[in-house]
Write an enzyme that holds these catalytic residues in place. Structure first.
Site, PDB file in Angstrom:
ATOM      1  N   THR B 148     -77.745   9.732  17.733  1.00  0.00           N
ATOM      2  CA  THR B 148     -77.786  10.935  16.886  1.00  0.00           C
ATOM      3  C   THR B 148     -79.090  10.917  16.081  1.00  0.00           C
ATOM      4  O   THR B 148     -80.114  11.363  16.570  1.00  0.00           O
ATOM      5  CB  THR B 148     -76.558  11.024  15.949  1.00  0.00           C
ATOM      6  N   LYS B 174     -75.295   3.067  19.091  1.00  0.00           N
ATOM      7  CA  LYS B 174     -75.950   4.090  18.265  1.00  0.00           C
ATOM      8  C   LYS B 174     -75.567   3.847  16.815  1.00  0.00           C
ATOM      9  O   LYS B 174     -74.533   3.244  16.533  1.00  0.00           O
ATOM     10  CB  LYS B 174     -75.548   5.501  18.672  1.00  0.00           C
ATOM     11  N   THR B 185     -68.355   0.120  12.773  1.00  0.00           N
ATOM     12  CA  THR B 185     -69.498   0.769  12.108  1.00  0.00           C
ATOM     13  C   THR B 185     -70.372   1.697  12.951  1.00  0.00           C
ATOM     14  O   THR B 185     -71.363   2.183  12.446  1.00  0.00           O
ATOM     15  CB  THR B 185     -70.443  -0.248  11.436  1.00  0.00           C
ATOM     16  N   GLU B 269     -81.627   5.323   8.442  1.00  0.00           N
ATOM     17  CA  GLU B 269     -82.314   6.574   8.108  1.00  0.00           C
ATOM     18  C   GLU B 269     -83.335   6.341   6.995  1.00  0.00           C
ATOM     19  O   GLU B 269     -82.986   5.939   5.892  1.00  0.00           O
ATOM     20  CB  GLU B 269     -81.286   7.638   7.712  1.00  0.00           C
ATOM     21  N   ASN B 392     -80.796  13.149   4.219  1.00  0.00           N
ATOM     22  CA  ASN B 392     -79.368  13.383   4.029  1.00  0.00           C
ATOM     23  C   ASN B 392     -79.052  14.532   3.089  1.00  0.00           C
ATOM     24  O   ASN B 392     -77.898  14.938   2.969  1.00  0.00           O
ATOM     25  CB  ASN B 392     -78.677  12.091   3.597  1.00  0.00           C
ATOM     26  N   THR B 397     -77.206  21.958   6.582  1.00  0.00           N
ATOM     27  CA  THR B 397     -77.523  23.365   6.268  1.00  0.00           C
ATOM     28  C   THR B 397     -79.021  23.628   6.261  1.00  0.00           C
ATOM     29  O   THR B 397     -79.797  22.688   6.276  1.00  0.00           O
ATOM     30  CB  THR B 397     -76.960  23.750   4.892  1.00  0.00           C
TER      31      THR B 397
END
Lengths: 397, 397
Positions: B148, B174, B185, B269, B392, B397
């Site tokens: 992802t 992943k 996890t 991330e 994040n 949106t």
């Protein structure tokens, strides 16, 4: 505004040079002219600072005369030398105030693991004792002397009529980072001229902290120094409060604590939103607290609010790993009064409308209904922004 | 590199349009040509996704033929419709592979709370079945289809000689966000041509996960979808492994899992540092895990590493609130082999030297010696940067 200060207290706040910036206050002194009952609630961190060790061993007590506080240095993780330094702080303050070191309490906040600059501390304590006052300016100076990374002063005041007298409470608090809810989560001193028995003062303070300072989190990192102290000197009421007077006082104490507690995440480092989390219908208060805490401390929930993103799966999944019991198929979620998730399935809602309701306001309201019991809890946290990261990546070096 | 693939497996990864970006793979299929033993370890989140519900009810099993995976949509918090959708995924894949839906396992990852686009899923599954291959390109395509927000592919492979045969293991994983260590996890599939009994495969996988995927955290947010699957089809060895062969296999399985687990926080991330946390001399492994997890999930520790700031009080204080037992006066801390804190007091060290050792390297090593017992645990996390927050805050949106 004019703050109605309790009788028989004097306050001071000065700059002694622990903080680099010229003129920024870093030492405070709060003195009761007569022996006061003192209660304390402290961090539950196994690694606690020297001042916590001393205060915890003394409270509740019946003959407190002063609290001496420094900011800019936590005197934590400083071993035996740190403990000796905290005792020296008490001795210097006692000398300056004309009482015994055993009648004092001490608090420190700031960087961990650095020894206190004792010459500055001693000079600051003496200077503070010389500038003690019972007026609003003195109270505000003391309130400023306890702050660290706070962007604004955190004070609250209440008055109530009991026994044909007016009782007053005032509180000063600090806290903007290293805020986790396993304890008092920050420094706070509440002074009142009510009379309270030590054991009763301790019970009332613990109860008030449980629904206020223990219901906030910035990043869940329980500090080494968190302390809430209540000083009650009885200058307004001779006899200890009982019955409905005691109840009224307890309500005012809860209000005072809650007002200050909310200010902490509202002023969280880099925060742009104060998030209020209502967990309703939990099987127990401890379940509600676990869930509220998991939501409050989820970096994913907090960044979503910062981005005005109604990414509600993060909220529901945080509840799911909190360790509380509930049936996911009975859960409802509201964000700012919009129904988002109903009985375990997505509800119909306009993501853009919900997003606008978050973006436009300092406060965001989350309500999770578990339909698992009767327990409710309200909790507060801040959002997580780029400025928090910038600030905390550059704090000491 | 050339990856030695286990015998009797075919792989595929395709783009079916769940993810917007053209050509980015979002569906994978892993097929065993003969019935395989399958074991699974799953999220411990009370709120778990439909695929987790199905797989957990099936494993361990003796006759697995395929795993079908989509990325870009987690099929979590989707209620009864989500469960029906996951079952449809299995049916479509079973038809395409020529076996029964009951012989399949299913995994989903991505956004929570959105229903799966079933037309795209069905078309993608069929396309994947048509492109199955037993070569490296097919394996890599399948490895890409499970990703992802990962910035890089996460695979590992081992070979070992047993029973005069060569056994091979390959894994694909992943995970970059919503990584907390209460379970598997993330998503991972490990395929091997060793033969294993179902119950034994389950025990071996659980044991390997405990020291690998359960020892990582990005932000401590336990996902709704975490799943680690092991497929063992016996194509290389007819008889189930026993004795020293079994031990050698278990060691290879642990290595495979650990290699992939480390890649997850390393690719967290926005992460700029992989942080390895060694907690030594704890009273128990569970105490060591609690402490490692508290340090790994402290935003203050993680931002300090991001800023190359040896702000060690944050590390020691995180240990203190972990809920483990130790004597703070006996604790030592090393950062990148520099002694920072010794027997509960600050050690003499050059902050600038330590800072440079953090700033210059992708990996940072923290070692906390509690001197409280014999238990040791190694844990991995990522640092916390501005890019994590940006990412994040803007996810959906």
């Amino acid at each position: 505004m004019t703050i109605a200060l309790p009788k028989g207290f004097r306050f001071a706040g000065v700059h002694c040079g622990i903080k680099q910036a010229a003129g920024v206050k870093d030492m405070s002194l709060i003195v009761s002219d007569q022996p006061a009952t003192a209660a304390g609630v402290y961090t539950q961190n196994l690694v606690f600072a020297a001042p916590v060790q001393i205060d915890r061993s003394r409270t509740p007590m019946a003959d407190a005369r002063f609290v001496v506080v420094n900011s800019g240095n936590a005197n934590a993780c400083t071993g035996p030398r740190g403990l000796a330094d905290a005792q020296t702080m008490l001795s210097v303050a006692a000398d300056a105030c004309g009482c015994s070191p055993s009648q004092g309490l001490v608090m420190s906040t700031g960087v961990i693991g650095v020894f206190l600059p004792m010459e500055k501390i001693a000079a600051g304590t003496t200077a503070a004792a010389q500038s003690l006052g019972d007026d609003e300016a003195a109270f505000l100076a003391a309130s400023d002397g306890v702050l660290t990374t706070d962007s604004s002063r955190k004070i609250a005041a209440r008055s109530l009529a009991v026994q044909d007298s007016e009782i007053r409470l005032v509180g000063m608090a600090k806290g903007a980072g290293m805020i986790g809810p396993h304890m008092a989560t920050m420094l706070c001193v509440i002074a009142t001229d009510a009379a309270l028995e030590p054991a009763d003062a301790q019970a009332m303070l613990r109860s008030a902290v449980e629904v206020s300072f223990n219901c906030i989190s910035v990043e869940g990192h329980t500090s080494t120094n968190d302390t809430v102290l209540l000083l009650a000197n009885g200058a307004a009421t001779g006899k200890p409060l009982t019955g409905s007077d005691r109840e009224a006082f307890q309500a005012a104490l809860v209000e005072t604590c809650t007002e200050m507690a909310r200010m902490i995440p509202s002023d969280g480092e880099g925060a742009t939103h104060l998030i209020t989390i209502d967990v309703c219908g939990a099987a127990s208060t401890s379940d509600a607290r676990r869930i509220a805490k998991a939501i409050a401390e989820s970096a994913l929930v907090k960044t979503a609010v910062a981005g005005a993103d109604p990414n509600w799966g993060r909220i529901v999944s945080a509840a799911g790993y909190a360790g509380a019991k509930f049936d996911p198929a009975r859960v409802d979620l509201h964000i700012n009064d919009h129904l988002i998730y109903q009985q375990g399935s997505p509800a119909e809602f306009e993501a853009k409308v919900v997003s606008r309701s978050i973006r436009g306001q300092h406060e965001t309201f989350l309500r999770l209904d578990l339909n698992a019991g009767d327990a409710n809890l309200r909790f507060w946290t801040s959002d997580l922004t780029v400025d928090y990261i910038k600030f905390n990546s550059e704090y000491t070096t």
